[in-house]
Write a protein that holds these residues in place. Structure first.
Motif, mmCIF file in Angstrom:
data_model
loop_
_atom_site.group_PDB
_atom_site.id
_atom_site.type_symbol
_atom_site.label_atom_id
_atom_site.label_comp_id
_atom_site.label_asym_id
_atom_site.label_seq_id
_atom_site.Cartn_x
_atom_site.Cartn_y
_atom_site.Cartn_z
ATOM 1 N N UNK A 44 30.471 -54.178 2.222
ATOM 2 C CA UNK A 44 31.918 -53.945 1.869
ATOM 3 C C UNK A 44 33.195 -54.076 2.204
ATOM 4 N N UNK A 45 32.902 -53.072 2.940
ATOM 5 C CA UNK A 45 34.580 -52.562 3.626
ATOM 6 C C UNK A 45 34.908 -53.797 5.003
ATOM 7 N N UNK A 46 33.243 -54.290 5.892
ATOM 8 C CA UNK A 46 33.235 -55.066 6.484
ATOM 9 C C UNK A 46 33.505 -56.584 6.036
ATOM 10 N N UNK A 47 33.180 -56.875 5.173
ATOM 11 C CA UNK A 47 33.146 -58.228 3.841
ATOM 12 C C UNK A 47 35.123 -58.020 3.678
ATOM 13 N N UNK A 48 35.670 -57.131 3.543
ATOM 14 C CA UNK A 48 37.234 -57.383 2.963
ATOM 15 C C UNK A 48 37.979 -58.723 4.224
ATOM 16 N N UNK A 49 37.924 -57.696 5.482
ATOM 17 C CA UNK A 49 38.920 -58.835 6.112
ATOM 18 C C UNK A 49 39.031 -60.292 5.875
ATOM 19 N N UNK A 50 36.960 -60.562 5.636
ATOM 20 C CA UNK A 50 37.366 -62.192 5.319
ATOM 21 C C UNK A 50 38.499 -62.982 4.395
#
Length: 230
Positions: free
Chosen positions: A33-39
């Protein structure tokens, strides 16, 4: 009949192995989730987007991508609440409403966009076919989970939702396997393909193992009650 000390030991062992399983699951789920948010900054300078720059020129593909990663991110977090015995016993309303939202998100957003994107997936025909299978299986198991709870078949509902969750979790397990094979020096394309296949088939096998264990425990309890009442 086991005494209280044996039961305490059995419970401690069960909680220990449950922690070994769930702590990494929760950790890697939150990490995804943390790595997806920047998208959602809609910046185009991500390797996934750069590799598929031509596809992102298509409004349908671009919209499907953002809808799909939102749906996947939400479903992974929502599913964590569905397998909490504390929430199920003490906060049942949370279980019910998060479950309803999970089902809607999968059926309306996650599975359809995943199926559409599978036609453009990287890899050979077999990888695209696997992505198609994932989307359809995710949709089918979620619908069966919904149908079974409407029929008040709780055991079948749990089993189908375990299968549904196993597909949602491929987004997490794929990345874990990808990192492992990367450190072993696997070729990029081979790494992608083998991580994908192990993730999908591995998740399905783990789901069936949990279903077998839960069904066996349920049947043992049911048979024990029959013996007591007879």
């Amino acid at each position: 009949m086991p005494n209280s000390r044996q039961l305490t030991l059995q419970n401690s062992i069960r909680y220990f192995f449950a922690a070994i399983f769930w702590i990494p699951v929760v950790f890697f789920s939150l990490l995804l989730v943390r790595n997806t948010l920047p998208y959602f900054s809609f910046n185009q300078q991500f390797s996934f987007i750069e590799e598929r720059a031509v596809l992102f020129l298509k409004p349908a593909y671009k919209a499907s991508f953002y809808i799909h990663i939102f749906a996947g991110m939400f479903c992974i977090i929502a599913a964590l609440t569905q397998f909490s015995s504390y929430i199920l016993k003490k906060r049942k309303a949370i279980h019910i409403w998060m479950g309803k939202i999970y089902v809607v998100v999968v059926i309306v957003l996650g599975a359809p966009t995943g199926l559409y994107m599978s036609f453009f997936a990287k890899g050979s025909f077999w990888e695209r076919a696997l992505f198609m299978f994932m989307a359809l299986y995710w949709l089918y198991t979620t619908i069966k989970g919904l149908q079974s709870i409407k029929q008040k078949n709780i055991l079948a509902h749990k089993n189908w939702m375990i299968r549904s969750y196993s597909m949602a979790m491929t987004a997490v397990t794929f990345r874990v396997y990808h990192i492992i094979f990367y450190y072993y020096g696997a070729d990029h394309l081979f790494n992608y393909e083998i991580s994908l296949w192990i993730s999908v088939l591995g998740n399905m096998l783990i789901a069936e193992y949990f279903i077998f264990r839960k069904s066996k425990k349920y049947l043992n309890t049911f048979n024990h009650l029959k013996i007591i009442r007879s």
